[in-house]
Design a protein around this motif. Sequence first.
Motif, PDB file in Angstrom:
ATOM      1  N   ARG A   1       1.009  -1.036  -0.061  1.00 25.02           N
ATOM      2  CA  ARG A   1      -0.141   0.062   0.157  1.00 25.02           C
ATOM      3  C   ARG A   1       0.910   1.441   0.032  1.00 25.02           C
ATOM      4  N   GLU A   2       0.462   2.148  -0.650  1.00 26.78           N
ATOM      5  CA  GLU A   2       1.190   3.530  -0.692  1.00 26.78           C
ATOM      6  C   GLU A   2       0.177   4.519  -0.438  1.00 26.78           C
ATOM      7  N   TRP A   3       0.674   5.678   0.225  1.00 26.95           N
ATOM      8  CA  TRP A   3      -0.245   6.744   0.447  1.00 26.95           C
ATOM      9  C   TRP A   3       0.680   8.052   0.868  1.00 26.95           C
ATOM     10  N   GLY A   4      -0.137   9.031   0.883  1.00 25.42           N
ATOM     11  CA  GLY A   4       0.494  10.457   0.986  1.00 25.42           C
ATOM     12  C   GLY A   4      -0.181  11.463   0.335  1.00 25.42           C
ATOM     13  N   ARG A   5       0.481  12.598   0.136  1.00 24.49           N
ATOM     14  CA  ARG A   5      -0.208  13.869  -0.538  1.00 24.49           C
ATOM     15  C   ARG A   5       0.019  13.692  -1.875  1.00 24.49           C
ATOM     16  N   ILE A   6      -0.953  14.085  -2.815  1.00 22.34           N
ATOM     17  CA  ILE A   6      -0.652  14.232  -4.135  1.00 22.34           C
ATOM     18  C   ILE A   6       0.500  14.987  -4.655  1.00 22.34           C
TER      19      ILE A   6
ATOM     20  N   ARG B   1       3.754  14.346  -3.976  1.00 20.31           N
ATOM     21  CA  ARG B   1       4.796  14.311  -3.044  1.00 20.31           C
ATOM     22  C   ARG B   1       5.126  12.748  -2.725  1.00 20.31           C
ATOM     23  N   PRO B   2       6.175  12.462  -2.273  1.00 21.86           N
ATOM     24  CA  PRO B   2       6.675  11.203  -1.847  1.00 21.86           C
ATOM     25  C   PRO B   2       5.907  10.685  -0.872  1.00 21.86           C
ATOM     26  N   GLY B   3       5.262   9.468  -0.905  1.00 16.26           N
ATOM     27  CA  GLY B   3       4.504   8.914   0.177  1.00 16.26           C
ATOM     28  C   GLY B   3       4.974   8.056   0.910  1.00 16.26           C
TER      29      GLY B   3
END
Length: 44
Positions: free
Chosen positions: A1-6, A8-10
């Motif tokens: 899974r990956e997450w973070g701000r659009i 930007r490195p997550g």
Amino acid sequence: REWGRIGRPGQRRVELYENQSCAVEALETWLQRKRRRGYELRKG
């Protein structure tokens, strides 16, 4: 899974499962939880 701000490195988390059916079950549970919180699937 990956997450973070659009844009930007997550962050990334790798989860390992015994077999494909266990992985599919975990994914479906995770998706149900997200949908209840108002998230929608993104195309692509």
